[in-house]
Design a protein around this motif. Structure first.
Motif, mmCIF file in Angstrom:
data_model
loop_
_atom_site.group_PDB
_atom_site.id
_atom_site.type_symbol
_atom_site.label_atom_id
_atom_site.label_comp_id
_atom_site.label_asym_id
_atom_site.label_seq_id
_atom_site.Cartn_x
_atom_site.Cartn_y
_atom_site.Cartn_z
ATOM 1 N N GLY A 120 0.815 -1.212 0.000
ATOM 2 C CA GLY A 120 0.000 0.000 0.000
ATOM 3 C C GLY A 120 0.852 1.266 0.000
ATOM 4 N N GLY A 121 2.058 1.184 -0.630
ATOM 5 C CA GLY A 121 2.944 2.357 -0.708
ATOM 6 C C GLY A 121 3.925 2.442 0.448
ATOM 7 N N ARG A 122 3.837 1.455 1.387
ATOM 8 C CA ARG A 122 4.756 1.483 2.539
ATOM 9 C C ARG A 122 5.731 0.309 2.535
ATOM 10 N NH1 ARG A 122 0.828 4.284 6.036
ATOM 11 N NH2 ARG A 122 1.705 6.364 6.188
ATOM 12 N N CYS A 123 5.647 -0.548 1.566
ATOM 13 C CA CYS A 123 6.548 -1.691 1.390
ATOM 14 C C CYS A 123 6.697 -2.572 2.633
ATOM 15 C CB CYS A 123 7.941 -1.247 0.919
ATOM 16 S SG CYS A 123 8.998 -2.639 0.506
ATOM 17 N N ASN A 124 6.060 -3.692 2.606
ATOM 18 C CA ASN A 124 6.258 -4.696 3.663
ATOM 19 C C ASN A 124 7.537 -5.439 3.266
ATOM 20 O OD1 ASN A 124 4.340 -7.675 4.630
ATOM 21 N ND2 ASN A 124 6.092 -6.666 5.576
ATOM 22 N N PHE A 125 8.688 -4.853 3.696
ATOM 23 C CA PHE A 125 9.977 -5.256 3.110
ATOM 24 C C PHE A 125 10.544 -6.575 3.612
ATOM 25 C CE2 PHE A 125 10.823 -2.004 6.387
ATOM 26 C CZ PHE A 125 11.619 -2.727 7.257
ATOM 27 N N THR A 126 10.079 -7.068 4.747
ATOM 28 C CA THR A 126 10.491 -8.406 5.189
ATOM 29 C C THR A 126 9.494 -8.915 6.229
ATOM 30 O OG1 THR A 126 12.345 -9.808 5.892
ATOM 31 C CG2 THR A 126 12.040 -7.775 7.125
ATOM 32 N N ASN A 127 9.751 -10.133 6.672
ATOM 33 C CA ASN A 127 8.988 -10.695 7.772
ATOM 34 C C ASN A 127 9.975 -11.316 8.739
ATOM 35 O OD1 ASN A 127 7.402 -12.633 9.409
ATOM 36 N ND2 ASN A 127 5.742 -11.823 8.149
ATOM 37 N N THR A 128 9.907 -10.900 10.010
ATOM 38 C CA THR A 128 10.911 -11.341 10.987
ATOM 39 C C THR A 128 10.887 -12.858 11.190
ATOM 40 O OG1 THR A 128 9.308 -10.884 12.732
ATOM 41 C CG2 THR A 128 10.930 -9.160 12.274
ATOM 42 N N GLY A 129 9.758 -13.488 10.855
ATOM 43 C CA GLY A 129 9.658 -14.936 11.094
ATOM 44 C C GLY A 129 9.874 -15.767 9.839
ATOM 45 N N GLU A 146 6.342 -2.843 12.995
ATOM 46 C CA GLU A 146 5.727 -4.152 12.737
ATOM 47 C C GLU A 146 4.222 -3.944 12.748
ATOM 48 O OE1 GLU A 146 6.851 -7.467 15.253
ATOM 49 O OE2 GLU A 146 5.015 -8.534 14.718
ATOM 50 N N LYS A 147 3.580 -4.284 11.618
ATOM 51 C CA LYS A 147 2.137 -4.078 11.549
ATOM 52 C C LYS A 147 1.429 -5.213 12.292
ATOM 53 C CE LYS A 147 -1.315 -2.929 8.056
ATOM 54 N NZ LYS A 147 -1.530 -2.925 6.615
ATOM 55 N N THR A 148 1.759 -6.440 11.870
ATOM 56 C CA THR A 148 1.171 -7.624 12.504
ATOM 57 C C THR A 148 1.957 -8.832 12.040
ATOM 58 O OG1 THR A 148 -0.816 -9.011 12.544
ATOM 59 C CG2 THR A 148 -0.522 -7.730 10.589
ATOM 60 N N LEU A 149 1.928 -9.908 12.792
ATOM 61 C CA LEU A 149 2.514 -11.193 12.381
ATOM 62 C C LEU A 149 3.931 -11.086 11.809
ATOM 63 C CD1 LEU A 149 -0.686 -12.460 10.448
ATOM 64 C CD2 LEU A 149 -0.020 -13.134 12.762
ATOM 65 N N GLY A 150 4.768 -10.233 12.409
ATOM 66 C CA GLY A 150 6.170 -10.116 11.976
ATOM 67 C C GLY A 150 6.378 -9.313 10.710
ATOM 68 N N GLN A 151 5.302 -8.693 10.193
ATOM 69 C CA GLN A 151 5.402 -7.935 8.929
ATOM 70 C C GLN A 151 5.958 -6.542 9.168
ATOM 71 O OE1 GLN A 151 1.364 -7.950 7.435
ATOM 72 N NE2 GLN A 151 1.223 -10.176 7.501
ATOM 73 N N LEU A 152 7.142 -6.246 8.579
ATOM 74 C CA LEU A 152 7.748 -4.925 8.777
ATOM 75 C C LEU A 152 7.462 -4.001 7.588
ATOM 76 C CD1 LEU A 152 11.219 -5.774 10.364
ATOM 77 C CD2 LEU A 152 8.974 -5.615 11.437
ATOM 78 N N PHE A 153 6.968 -2.812 7.895
ATOM 79 C CA PHE A 153 6.620 -1.796 6.892
ATOM 80 C C PHE A 153 7.402 -0.513 7.177
ATOM 81 C CE2 PHE A 153 2.601 -3.147 4.757
ATOM 82 C CZ PHE A 153 2.342 -4.306 5.465
#
Ligand code: FAD
Length: 393
Positions: free
Chosen positions: A47-56, A95-102
């Motif tokens: 959504g324009g903020r890039c969920n660039f990785t997931n910690t898990g 972290e938005k939710t579930l390890g998702q970094l934005f």
């Protein structure tokens, strides 16, 4: 003819990461892309903020004909490595939710970071440049570009998947793979909204725009995230996730009140508040509009909850906890976030992403048959596979 150690086709997430690492190792690197700007999918991602990785991120979050293939690259370059890079550039994230970094700000910050790294590593970037042909030379490859011919020792295919053709996605990577005798695992749109047939769509039209938390399942696979009714069918994270597993003709099962035993709740209401309308009772478990549609569909002639037999309550409860239906299709590559399938991992070295039978030819990112769940996993694969190839080119 111009000569480079490495030519990378595609200035997306994987191609830029590979170019940075190769450049840092002293390789002369040319990155070409037919688009006007690099990293267009990064720009629109999350959504324009890039969920660039997931910690898990682990191999359990990926689909592939060989589920273990991604392990090596994912271990060589981990989420924490990319987070360290993001932090070095002072890019704020959450972290938005579930390890998702934005990114807190904009996905453009990630593109600027990668371009700055490329520049520091001495990488040459040529945009609005298309590939006319690729050929094996005596040593390395010869690539005919719209700007002229270039020679290279290593050729990296990072041209992505087929999703969002409007943004420049093409099947070039698959064509190059086939040209060199590599197998392609059948491709299909994934992380994509699912559609209904006309009759079902008409019945559910009043629900368009309603969002709820749901457990969406296909066989033994389940996701509990948001679900959204749309004017075409169903969307939202849990539907996008399950779309990667769903095939034509398969059923999908939805629990619209996770953790609630709807049958027990309806029976309790029948005793405690017998004069309440069926839709009113259901609305204690579900959004009002969904409650109304279920009441009309499953108990059309029942006014109050007291009028409902155990059998009717059973039907209502199933509609809440185990709504089962068959989508007719998906919205396709037009809106799919990724492409399932791609270059067969059997043909690639899992540590370096080099084609086993064609020394010097590498495939990285989405073009490979490794597809992540929604939630930053696809970028982590792009960074990890790009980084790994970047150490070997
Ligand atoms: P791409 O990033 O697709 O890069 C491929 C590049 O190759 C493009 O620049 C393209 O122009 C170029 N190219 C293609 N064909 C040719 C050709 N013939 N000649 C020259 N150049 C060519 N993943 C996440 O992890 N988190 C998210 O938040 C996220 N959000 C997304 C949102 C949307 C709307 C979409 C569509 C995808 C999203 N994804 C997300 C998925 C993610 O963007 C991709 O998995 C990732 O970009 C793949 O990286 P790649 O480098 O392999 O390919």
């Amino acid at each position: 003819m111009e000569t480079f150690d490495v030519v990378v086709i595609g200035a997306g997430a994987a191609g830029m990461m590979c170019a940075i690492e190769a450049g840092k190792r002293g390789r002369s690197v040319l990155v070409i892309d037919h688009a006007k700007a690099p990293g267009e999918k990064i720009r629109i991602s999350g959504g324009g903020r890039c969920n660039f990785t997931n910690t898990g991120a682990s191999i359990h979050n990926f689909l592939s004909a060989n589920p273990k293939f991604a392990l090596s690259a994912l271990r060589r370059y981990r989420p924490r490595d990319f987070i360290a890079l993001v932090e070095r550039y002072g890019i704020a994230y959450h972290e938005k939710t579930l390890g998702q970094l934005f990114c807190d700000g904009s996905a453009k910050q990630i593109i600027t970071m990668l371009l700055t790294e490329m520049k520091a590593a001495g990488v040459t970037l040529r945009l609005e440049t298309s590939v006319e042909s690729v050929a094996k030379a005596v040593s390395g490859f010869e690539v005919s570009l719209s700007s002229g011919k270039v020679a290279c020792a290593s050729l990296v295919v990072a041209s992505g998947g087929k999703s969002i053709p409007k943004m420049g996605a093409t099947g070039l990577g698959y064509d190059i793979a086939k040209q060199f005798g590599l197998n392609i695992i059948e491709t299909r749109p994934a992380l994509v909204p699912l559609t209904f047939e006309a009759g079902m769509l008409a019945r559910l039209t009043p629900l368009s725009g309603v969002a709820l938390d749901a457990v969406v399942g296909h066989g033994k696979t389940k996701f509990q995230e948001g679900m959204l009714f749309t004017h075409r069918g169903l969307s939202g994270p849990s539907i996008l996730q399950i779309s990667s597993y769903w095939r034509e003709g398969d059923e999908i099962r939805v629990d619209m009140a996770p953790g609630v035993d709807a049958l027990a709740a309806l029976k309790t209401a029948r005793t405690a508040t017998p004069r309440q309308a069926v839709a009113t009772v259901l609305a204690t478990l579900l959004p009002k509009r969904v409650a109304q549609v279920i009441a009309e569909e499953e108990a059309p002639d029942k006014g109050n909850i007291a009028d409902c037999s155990d059998k009717v309550l059973g039907r209502l409860a199933s509609a809440v906890n185990a709504w089962t239906f068959k989508p007719v299709g998906s919205e396709g590559y037009r809106t799919a976030e990724v492409t399932l399938g791609g270059v067969d991992t059997e043909a690639l070295d899992s540590r370096t992403l080099e084609a086993k039978a064609v020394p010097g030819l590498f495939f990285i990112g989405e073009v490979v048959d490794v597809t992540g769940w929604l939630g930053g996993y696809n970028f982590q694969w792009a960074w990890a596979s790009g980084w790994s190839a970047g150490q070997s080119v």
